[in-house]
Design a protein around this motif. Structure first.
Motif, short mmCIF file in Angstrom:
data_model
loop_
_atom_site.label_atom_id
_atom_site.label_comp_id
_atom_site.label_asym_id
_atom_site.label_seq_id
_atom_site.Cartn_x
_atom_site.Cartn_y
_atom_site.Cartn_z
N PHE A 103 -8.85 -1.38 7.12
CA PHE A 103 -8.32 0.05 7.48
C PHE A 103 -7.71 0.21 5.99
CE2 PHE A 103 -8.45 2.11 11.95
CZ PHE A 103 -9.79 1.71 11.94
N PHE A 104 -6.66 -0.81 5.59
CA PHE A 104 -6.19 -0.67 4.58
C PHE A 104 -7.19 -0.51 3.26
CE2 PHE A 104 -2.15 -2.79 5.97
CZ PHE A 104 -1.80 -1.95 6.63
N LYS B 189 -7.30 -9.88 20.18
CA LYS B 189 -7.67 -10.12 18.85
C LYS B 189 -8.48 -8.98 18.17
CE LYS B 189 -8.70 -14.80 18.84
NZ LYS B 189 -9.67 -15.98 18.79
N ILE B 190 -8.05 -8.65 16.79
CA ILE B 190 -8.82 -7.54 16.04
C ILE B 190 -9.46 -8.17 14.80
CG2 ILE B 190 -7.27 -5.70 16.77
CD1 ILE B 190 -5.39 -6.02 14.27
N ASP B 191 -10.15 -9.13 15.14
CA ASP B 191 -10.95 -9.79 14.10
C ASP B 191 -12.56 -9.31 14.22
OD1 ASP B 191 -9.00 -11.12 13.12
OD2 ASP B 191 -9.44 -12.93 13.88
N LEU B 192 -13.05 -9.14 13.16
CA LEU B 192 -14.52 -8.67 13.23
C LEU B 192 -15.33 -9.65 14.10
CD1 LEU B 192 -15.42 -7.19 9.71
CD2 LEU B 192 -15.58 -5.95 12.00
N LEU C 67 -7.34 -4.24 10.79
CA LEU C 67 -6.42 -3.70 10.28
C LEU C 67 -6.46 -3.67 8.80
CD1 LEU C 67 -3.75 -2.05 11.56
CD2 LEU C 67 -2.35 -4.06 10.94
N MET C 68 -6.90 -4.68 8.12
CA MET C 68 -6.80 -5.04 6.64
C MET C 68 -8.08 -3.99 6.04
SD MET C 68 -4.52 -6.67 5.56
CE MET C 68 -3.29 -7.34 6.68
N MET D 12 0.94 -1.36 -0.04
CA MET D 12 -0.10 -0.07 -0.07
C MET D 12 0.92 1.27 0.02
SD MET D 12 -3.36 0.97 2.17
CE MET D 12 -2.46 1.51 3.67
N VAL E 18 -6.98 -14.44 8.92
CA VAL E 18 -7.83 -15.35 8.61
C VAL E 18 -8.77 -14.57 7.76
CG1 VAL E 18 -9.51 -16.99 9.41
CG2 VAL E 18 -7.35 -16.17 10.62
N GLU E 19 -9.22 -15.04 6.64
CA GLU E 19 -10.28 -14.44 5.85
C GLU E 19 -11.69 -14.92 6.18
OE1 GLU E 19 -9.43 -11.95 4.38
OE2 GLU E 19 -7.45 -12.28 4.50
N LYS E 20 -12.78 -14.34 5.80
CA LYS E 20 -13.98 -14.46 5.72
C LYS E 20 -14.19 -15.64 4.66
CE LYS E 20 -16.29 -10.17 6.48
NZ LYS E 20 -16.78 -9.02 5.66
N TYR F 141 0.62 3.51 10.75
CA TYR F 141 0.21 2.17 10.57
C TYR F 141 1.43 1.04 11.03
CZ TYR F 141 -4.03 2.42 8.04
OH TYR F 141 -5.37 2.66 7.88
N ARG G 284 -14.16 -8.61 1.69
CA ARG G 284 -13.09 -9.82 1.82
C ARG G 284 -12.61 -10.04 3.10
NH1 ARG G 284 -8.17 -11.16 0.64
NH2 ARG G 284 -7.90 -13.40 -0.15
N ARG G 285 -12.13 -8.78 3.66
CA ARG G 285 -11.31 -8.96 5.10
C ARG G 285 -12.00 -9.20 6.12
NH1 ARG G 285 -6.35 -10.12 3.58
NH2 ARG G 285 -5.27 -8.55 2.39
N LYS G 286 -11.48 -9.76 7.24
CA LYS G 286 -12.08 -9.87 8.45
C LYS G 286 -11.36 -9.21 9.51
CE LYS G 286 -12.31 -13.89 10.53
NZ LYS G 286 -12.49 -15.37 10.70
N ASN G 287 -10.14 -9.15 9.32
CA ASN G 287 -9.11 -8.32 10.19
C ASN G 287 -9.16 -7.02 10.00
OD1 ASN G 287 -6.59 -7.11 11.11
ND2 ASN G 287 -5.81 -9.09 11.13
N VAL H 281 -12.94 -4.68 1.35
CA VAL H 281 -13.85 -4.16 2.31
C VAL H 281 -14.78 -5.40 2.62
CG1 VAL H 281 -15.89 -2.92 3.23
CG2 VAL H 281 -13.85 -1.74 2.22
#
Lengths: 194, 101
Positions: B33-34, B90-93, B30-31, A34, A83-85, A69, B25-28, B23
């Motif tokens: 935010f990226f 943890k920072i997972d959704l 921090l990701m 990024m 980990v992904e959704k 960041y 796809r991510r669950k984290n 937006v």
């Protein structure tokens, strides 16, 4: 000709970098990609003659936001994979394409109507930074000051949120005190989870 | 081979779509935010391009304000994220479902 070459080169680079940011499972790769993408985006601003905006893009994004960041990532465990959704990828891509088409329609609509005219025209004999300054400090003075207040509020809230235990100096405390303090916090979090 | 406004708008839309995919796809967090930063940058390209081809500085002004908003968003968001990480580890959704909405 050179403009076209530069446009396509930087477009390909930016899209590649942001795709890496979105798709990779390593937080560190995402951050680095990024940062590179932000610098490549500033190239578009330079091509478009918005020199001041390009300089601000490099300073703010790759200077300030990326450093923030990077400092934030020191707090998190970034070594493990993200980990992904587990959602249906087809739905995601269809929704993304639809949203992109909508954005194109939104942007193209006023150009088709051909009714808009320049309110603050770019003058040839004035440099970009000077012209931006003139417009910013005459027509957009109130939004500029409000943005300044907003940045101040963000700074204070960032300090208050992230700077817990700032009244204790870790460099002046003895080892036993630090161990005791850490044990205290761990007990606290465990209680908080239940 | 002339680069027109349409080229820039299509590029802006493509980058916006990449951000949207991120937006979704991510669950984290921090990701996430990226991905938000990518969205804001994509709109910035659109504003700068329209500003150039219209000969008007208003687009650049909006891009400046978007940059300042992005900077303050990162400051507040990372502060909240650090507090959340200190509380839960943890920072997972997925674990942010304490309200059972």
């Amino acid at each position: 000709m050179f403009e076209a070459i530069a446009f396509y080169l930087f477009a390909a680079l930016t899209i590649t970098m942001f795709t890496i940011t979105v798709m990779t499972s390593q937080a560190l790769y995402a951050l680095t990609a990024m940062a590179a993408g932000m610098i490549f985006i500033s190239a578009f601003f330079f091509i478009l003659g918005a020199d001041f905006l390009g300089a601000i893009q490099i300073i703010v994004y790759t200077g300030a936001v990326m450093a923030l960041y990077a400092f934030g990532m020191m707090f998190f465990d970034t070594t493990r994979n993200v980990v992904e959704k587990r959602t249906n990828p087809q739905i995601v891509f269809v929704l993304g394409t639809l949203a992109a088409l909508m954005v194109v329609a939104i942007f193209v609509a006023p150009i088709i109507s051909n009714n808009i005219h320049a309110v603050y025209p770019i003058e040839a004999h004035v440099g970009n930074a000077q012209a931006v300054g003139i417009v910013l400090f005459t027509k957009y003075l109130v939004p500029f000051e409000v943005a300044a207040v907003m940045l101040l509020v963000a700074m204070i809230s960032g300090i208050i949120l992230a700077g817990k235990k700032m009244d204790k100096s870790l460099t002046l405390m003895a080892e036993e005190e630090i161990v005791m303090m850490n044990a205290d916090t761990v007990g606290h979090t465990e209680k908080g989870e239940h | 081979m002339e680069i027109t406004l349409t080229h820039y708008l299509v590029l802006s839309a493509v980058l916006f779509a990449i951000g949207l995919i991120g937006v979704m796809r991510r669950k984290n967090l921090l990701m996430l935010f990226f991905a938000t930063e990518i969205l804001l940058n994509a709109t910035n390209i659109g504003f700068a391009a329209i500003s150039h081809y219209l000969g008007d500085l208003t687009g650049q002004m909006f891009a400046f304000f978007i940059i300042s908003i992005a900077a303050s968003e990162v400051a507040v968001g990372l502060g909240l994220l650090i507090v959340w990480y200190k509380r839960t580890g943890k920072i997972d959704l997925d674990i942010m479902t304490s309200m059972r909405g």
